[in-house]
Design a protein around this motif. Structure first.
Motif, mmCIF file in Angstrom:
data_model
loop_
_atom_site.group_PDB
_atom_site.id
_atom_site.type_symbol
_atom_site.label_atom_id
_atom_site.label_comp_id
_atom_site.label_asym_id
_atom_site.label_seq_id
_atom_site.Cartn_x
_atom_site.Cartn_y
_atom_site.Cartn_z
ATOM 1 N N MET A 66 1.004 -0.975 0.105
ATOM 2 C CA MET A 66 -0.226 0.327 0.010
ATOM 3 C C MET A 66 0.676 0.988 -0.164
ATOM 4 O O MET A 66 0.414 2.133 -0.754
ATOM 5 N N ALA A 67 1.640 1.058 0.775
ATOM 6 C CA ALA A 67 3.047 2.304 1.163
ATOM 7 C C ALA A 67 3.629 2.673 -0.543
ATOM 8 O O ALA A 67 3.508 3.865 -0.393
ATOM 9 N N PRO A 118 -17.312 6.348 -3.979
ATOM 10 C CA PRO A 118 -18.112 5.222 -4.026
ATOM 11 C C PRO A 118 -18.458 3.682 -4.456
ATOM 12 O O PRO A 118 -18.805 2.812 -4.145
ATOM 13 N N ILE A 119 -17.029 3.505 -5.887
ATOM 14 C CA ILE A 119 -17.090 2.994 -6.736
ATOM 15 C C ILE A 119 -16.402 1.800 -5.353
ATOM 16 O O ILE A 119 -16.285 0.358 -6.195
ATOM 17 N N THR A 120 -15.360 2.274 -5.033
ATOM 18 C CA THR A 120 -14.620 1.642 -3.653
ATOM 19 C C THR A 120 -15.360 0.889 -2.876
ATOM 20 O O THR A 120 -15.004 -0.521 -2.475
ATOM 21 N N ASP A 121 -16.363 1.399 -2.552
ATOM 22 C CA ASP A 121 -17.036 0.680 -0.896
ATOM 23 C C ASP A 121 -18.096 0.318 -1.947
ATOM 24 O O ASP A 121 -19.355 -0.649 -1.113
ATOM 25 N N ARG A 122 -18.271 -0.358 -3.506
ATOM 26 C CA ARG A 122 -19.030 -1.437 -3.720
ATOM 27 C C ARG A 122 -18.610 -2.318 -4.325
ATOM 28 O O ARG A 122 -19.285 -3.506 -4.133
ATOM 29 N N CYS A 139 -5.024 5.386 -6.272
ATOM 30 C CA CYS A 139 -3.451 5.009 -5.054
ATOM 31 C C CYS A 139 -3.765 5.817 -4.436
ATOM 32 O O CYS A 139 -2.733 6.049 -3.367
ATOM 33 N N ILE A 140 -4.651 6.601 -4.065
ATOM 34 C CA ILE A 140 -4.781 7.653 -2.665
ATOM 35 C C ILE A 140 -5.606 7.068 -2.018
ATOM 36 O O ILE A 140 -5.462 7.136 -0.846
ATOM 37 N N VAL A 141 -6.688 6.278 -2.124
ATOM 38 C CA VAL A 141 -7.714 6.588 -1.821
ATOM 39 C C VAL A 141 -7.953 5.201 -1.183
ATOM 40 O O VAL A 141 -8.641 4.445 0.272
ATOM 41 N N ILE A 142 -7.399 4.718 -2.154
ATOM 42 C CA ILE A 142 -7.871 2.441 -1.118
ATOM 43 C C ILE A 142 -7.200 2.200 -0.495
ATOM 44 O O ILE A 142 -7.300 1.839 0.588
ATOM 45 N N LEU A 146 -15.594 3.338 4.084
ATOM 46 C CA LEU A 146 -14.574 4.060 4.177
ATOM 47 C C LEU A 146 -13.947 4.479 2.907
ATOM 48 O O LEU A 146 -13.454 5.516 2.866
ATOM 49 N N GLY A 147 -14.487 4.074 2.039
ATOM 50 C CA GLY A 147 -13.941 4.145 0.336
ATOM 51 C C GLY A 147 -14.783 6.135 -0.375
ATOM 52 O O GLY A 147 -13.182 6.686 0.040
#
Length: 380
Positions: A1-2, A53-57, A101-104, A326-327
């Motif tokens: 992730m880093a 929203p896409i990553t929460d779905r 790459c910042i949100v996830i 969270l996303g």
């Protein structure tokens, strides 16, 4: 992730030393190439609102791979650009890919850890985040004359390919299926509105976002202060700039050790107080004309170290109560951070006095509001 998070700073900073070559090749004034940085930052800010929203779905892995793939295609377009307009559009698309790459990564970390452990993990993430802005321009200065500006985008392409391979082979989906959120305009607007009305989230998000906005202000004004005010030779600029980035790294590692014995909220409040003292001290020294290079470095190094503690702890506390969104929460935090950073850097760039006064004034305002939000509004 880093490593994934570091892709953003690498993309911003690596090609900076080749601006004159790009301008000459595309036959435009050198200052016009600076717009490719602005377009990237703006794209990075706004794209996060869509990715959240896409990553929460759909989970963390698939949107991340899609974002990296978009980044890959946009980077190819950057390398093959034959006009300024083509480069500008390609950089904006590159930002839309890099936004994932910042949100996830923040959402993935919070999926796995509670608040205290998340703050610990985010502090470790800050180590690479602190190194990337230092090493990227140095690498660009060294490799630019060898491979050219198009070659630097080719290097970004290779980095993206390696990250895609790592995600495919190593990253496992961390969003439980039962936590998936329906993707609809009503749900998305409800989540964002709920976050904007959530006292703790807004307090800690503003605390971290405004703190990092001060760092953007320093990045924008540092060439003028070091080279014009203090007479540092351009070839030595990277050394003095790097010392402040070292403060960010040091602060993040101090945070790791403090979190072993102290709660995240206590670490944050201590860092906010020390950060405010550093920025006010710098402003007073500037107003009384007592500021010199060593004193400037002490104030900025201290503030950078405080930011190394503020960012991971404010992030962990802001995401503490967000559960299935969270996303979206990570996206809104990132958007606020980059928008504040863009505004702060623009202000100090336009307010030119040949001194550190614009920088320390901006820092006092940003850190002052951050101090109020983190210490007096947010509750652990």
């Amino acid at each position: 992730m880093a490593l994934i998070t570091a892709l953003g700073p690498i993309t911003i900073d690596m090609y900076l030393p080749t601006f004159p070559a790009i301008a000459q090749d595309l036959q435009v004034p050198p200052h016009q190439i600076e717009l490719t940085v602005s377009s990237y930052l703006m794209g990075l800010s706004l794209a996060q609102l869509f990715i959240g929203p896409i990553t929460d779905r759909y989970g963390r892995k698939k949107p991340l791979l899609f974002g990296l793939s978009l980044y890959l295609l946009a980077t190819i377009s950057c390398a093959l650009s034959t006009s300024f307009e083509m480069l500008l559009v390609a950089r904006t698309l590159q930002a839309f890919g890099a936004a994932s790459c910042i949100v996830i990564p923040r959402a993935v970390i919070r999926d796995h850890y509670n608040t205290q452990d998340a703050a610990h993990a985010l502090s470790l993430l800050m180590l690479i985040m602190g190194l990337a802005p230092v090493l990227a321009p140095v690498a660009g200065s060294f490799l630019g004359p060898i491979v050219g500006w198009r070659g630097l985008f080719a290097i970004m392409l290779v980095v993206a390919l390696l990250l895609i391979a790592l995600c495919v082979l190593k990253l496992q989906e961390s969003l439980p299926p039962e936590n998936a959120v329906k993707l609809s305009a009503k749900t998305i607007s409800s989540n964002y509105f709920g976050l904007l009305c959530h006292r703790n989230f807004m307090a800690f998000a503003l605390s971290g976002g405004l703190g990092m906005a001060g760092l953007f202000a320093f990045i924008a004004s540092s060439p003028t202060i070091f080279i014009t005010q203090f007479g540092i030779a351009p070839e030595n600029f990277g050394f003095f700039f790097g010392l402040n980035a070292a403060g960010l790294i040091l602060g993040s590692q101090i945070s790791v050790r403090m979190l072993r014995k102290h709660a995240s909220i206590k670490v944050l409040k201590t860092a906010l107080l020390l950060g405010l003292i550093s920025s006010v001290t710098g402003l007073l020294l500037t107003l009384t004309h007592l500021i010199n290079l060593p004193l400037f470095m002490i104030c900025m190094f201290s503030l950078s170290a405080c930011l190394g503690l503020i960012n991971p702890n404010s992030t962990a506390l802001a995401l503490k109560e967000q559960g299935a969104r969270l996303g979206v929460a990570s996206a809104l935090m990132g958007c606020m951070q980059f928008l504040f950073g863009t505004l702060a850097s623009s202000l100090v760039s336009h307010w030119q006095t040949g001194t550190a006064l614009p920088l320390f004034t901006c820092l006092c305002v940003c850190i002052g509001i951050s101090f109020i939000c983190g210490r007096h509004i947010g509750r652990a």
